[in-house]
Design a protein around this motif. Structure first.
Motif: not given
Length: 491
Positions: A268-280, A324-340
């Motif tokens: 493999v020439r390029y290794w690519m990795h996404n970061n995690m989704i976290t809860i709290n 490559r950034s961590t994403v933390d789950f919350s209802n507030e974040a998902l509701q903001a995404s829904e509106k956006g």
């Protein structure tokens, strides 16, 4: 073809210009799911991340062969080659055939991916369908002296490999130190060192899934499948290998060692990795028991969810953060995404309502180039989204009569929104199929507002105000325009 795309290579720990081995062809391999349970939000992130890459590479004109494997054998309960096969355990508990478990959850995984608008890969090979290739891989590693047999199982000799190569170069681990601290093993242990990993496991009598091999009736180690199938479909060397960061060690580290030990060079020439989704702040995953399945998100059927979230809301939520950034789950974040997301979709629909003028008072030029620049900077989807939000303010200004746009600029704006929002980011209009979204419902609101306009024309202010006030109380936003009216339901 120009090569504007820069991607972060986990192996070199820096962004590098992407130049494929055999332009315009690109070989891309991504680790898919182990199908013994429903897909959860953590599974959505790599699927969406590499769907974004697949879409963008294809848009740039590359011919991409995208391989995403299905793990349906060999993935034991922990990474120390111990415990029960995850699928075999599920089959035993539910009194099913292992492949019955695989097919059931694979169908559900495909349904979830389709809902998220994740494009299917070019090839989706199963580990259980490539046992011969994995046995051949093990033979090559044995022949080259980097593996040993122990009680019918074959193990990779990490210490011997590390003398001439670098085991740990992807993860940055100090394997010499690890070897020195784990050398004392129980006399009954099959492995020479605890860091050695299984290439082939001799099946215990109760083990359901087994195949004949030169060493024993058994099954391949989890790490073998990707090395063997990547080579089969993409060749001894290919461009991109992707997956979640949790796979860097041991899975991808072992893949590198297997490739070098069998063929004498990296695959493999390029290794690519996404970061995690976290809860709290904790990784979401089945093993930790803190996951929420995608179906639960779509239906709102989990105690941690305040409401249901549509597949496109989930996709937008993930794309709003760099992969490559961590994403933390919350209802507030998902509701903001829904509106956006609703705001961007509304702006896209409003483009068809704009009446072009002779000149533009908003700046449209440069938007396309800025979006390309963001995508070329290691798939920076949140920056692309921010540029589309900036353009949305201009669209709303023109709609409100506070600004003008020329016909040429209007067509450019439509083209950029369609390209980046739909084709590259992979978002789409959703119809939930409920009474709030069906045609009859919309016609009923239109009829009420038409009656209000008629009442206003007759100077029947009491009726006009009554219709407006009652609709507003129900959550509707009503706007009078030169052409008549507009409305939307505030969520």
């Amino acid at each position: 073809m120009e090569h504007p795309l820069n991607i972060y290579n986990t192996l070199t720990r820096k962004k590098e210009p992407f130049v494929p081995l055999h332009e315009p062809f690109v070989g891309m391999y991504v680790c898919g799911p182990t199908v013994y349970g429903d897909a959860h939000l953590g599974h959505a992130r790599p699927a969406i991340t590499f769907d974004l890459l697949f879409r963008y590479l294809s848009h740039l004109g590359y011919k991409v062969r995208y391989v995403r494997n299905i793990t349906d054998v060999g993935h034991l309960e922990n990474d120390a080659d111990e415990g029960e096969d995850k699928i075999a355990k599920k089959a035993r508990l539910e009194q099913l055939e292992p492949m019955e478990v695989v097919q059931y959850y694979l169908n559900r995984y495909h349904n979830a991916m389709e809902a998220l608008n994740v494009l299917p890969p070019s090839i989706e090979p199963h580990a259980s369908g490539h046992i011969i290739e994995q046995i051949e891989l093990v033979k090559q590693i044995l022949d080259n002296g980097f593996a040993y047999e122990s009680e019918g199982s074959i193990y990779f000799d990490v210490e011997k490999y590390n003398k001439t190569h670098h085991y740990g170069k992807l993860s940055g681990r100090n394997i010499d130190e690890l070897l020195n601290t784990t050398r004392a093993l129980d006399g009954q242990e099959e492995k020479r060192n605890s860091v050695d990993f299984a290439l082939w496991k001799c099946a215990a009598p109760e083990h359901i899934m087994r195949w004949p091999s030169p060493w024993s009736n058994g099954f391949p180690g989890w790490h073998c499948e990707c090395t063997a199938m990547g080579r089969k479909y993409l060749g001894e060397q290919f461009d991109i290998h992707g997956g979640g960061m949790d796979l860097i060690f041991p899975h991808h580290e072992c893949e590198i060692a297997q490739a070098v030990a069998s063929q004498g060079k990296d695959a493999v020439r390029y290794w690519m990795h996404n970061n995690m989704i976290t809860i709290n702040g904790q990784k979401m995953g089945k093993s930790l028991g803190n996951f929420i399945t995608l179906d639960q998100f779509f239906q709102g059927a989990h105690e941690s969810l305040q409401q249901a979230y549509s597949p496109m809301t989930i996709r937008f939520f993930i794309l709003q953060a760099h992969y490559r950034s961590t994403v933390d789950f919350s209802n507030e974040a998902l509701q903001a995404s829904e509106k956006g997301l609703a705001r961007l979709m509304e702006a896209t629909a409003n483009l068809d309502k704009l009446i072009p003028s002779a000149t533009s008072s908003i700046d449209v030029k440069g938007l396309r180039a800025k979006c390309y620049e963001a995508m070329n900077d290691d798939l920076n989807s949140p920056i692309v989204i921010s540029y589309l939000f900036d353009a949305t303010r201009g669209i709303n200004s023109v709609l409100a009569g506070q600004a003008t746009i020329s016909g040429e600029d209007l067509e450019e704006l439509k083209s950029v929104f369609h390209l980046f929002l739909f084709d590259i980011l992979g978002l789409k209009e959703e119809t939930a199929g409920t009474e709030n979204n069906n045609e009859a419902y919309e016609k009923a609101i239109d009829m009420l507002l038409s009656l209000r306009m008629q009442a206003k024309a007759n100077k029947d202010w009491v009726t006009a105000d009554k219709i407006r006030n009652e609709l507003t109380a129900l959550g509707f936003v009503i706007k009078d325009t030169k052409e008549g009216f507009e409305w939307k339901l505030n969520k």
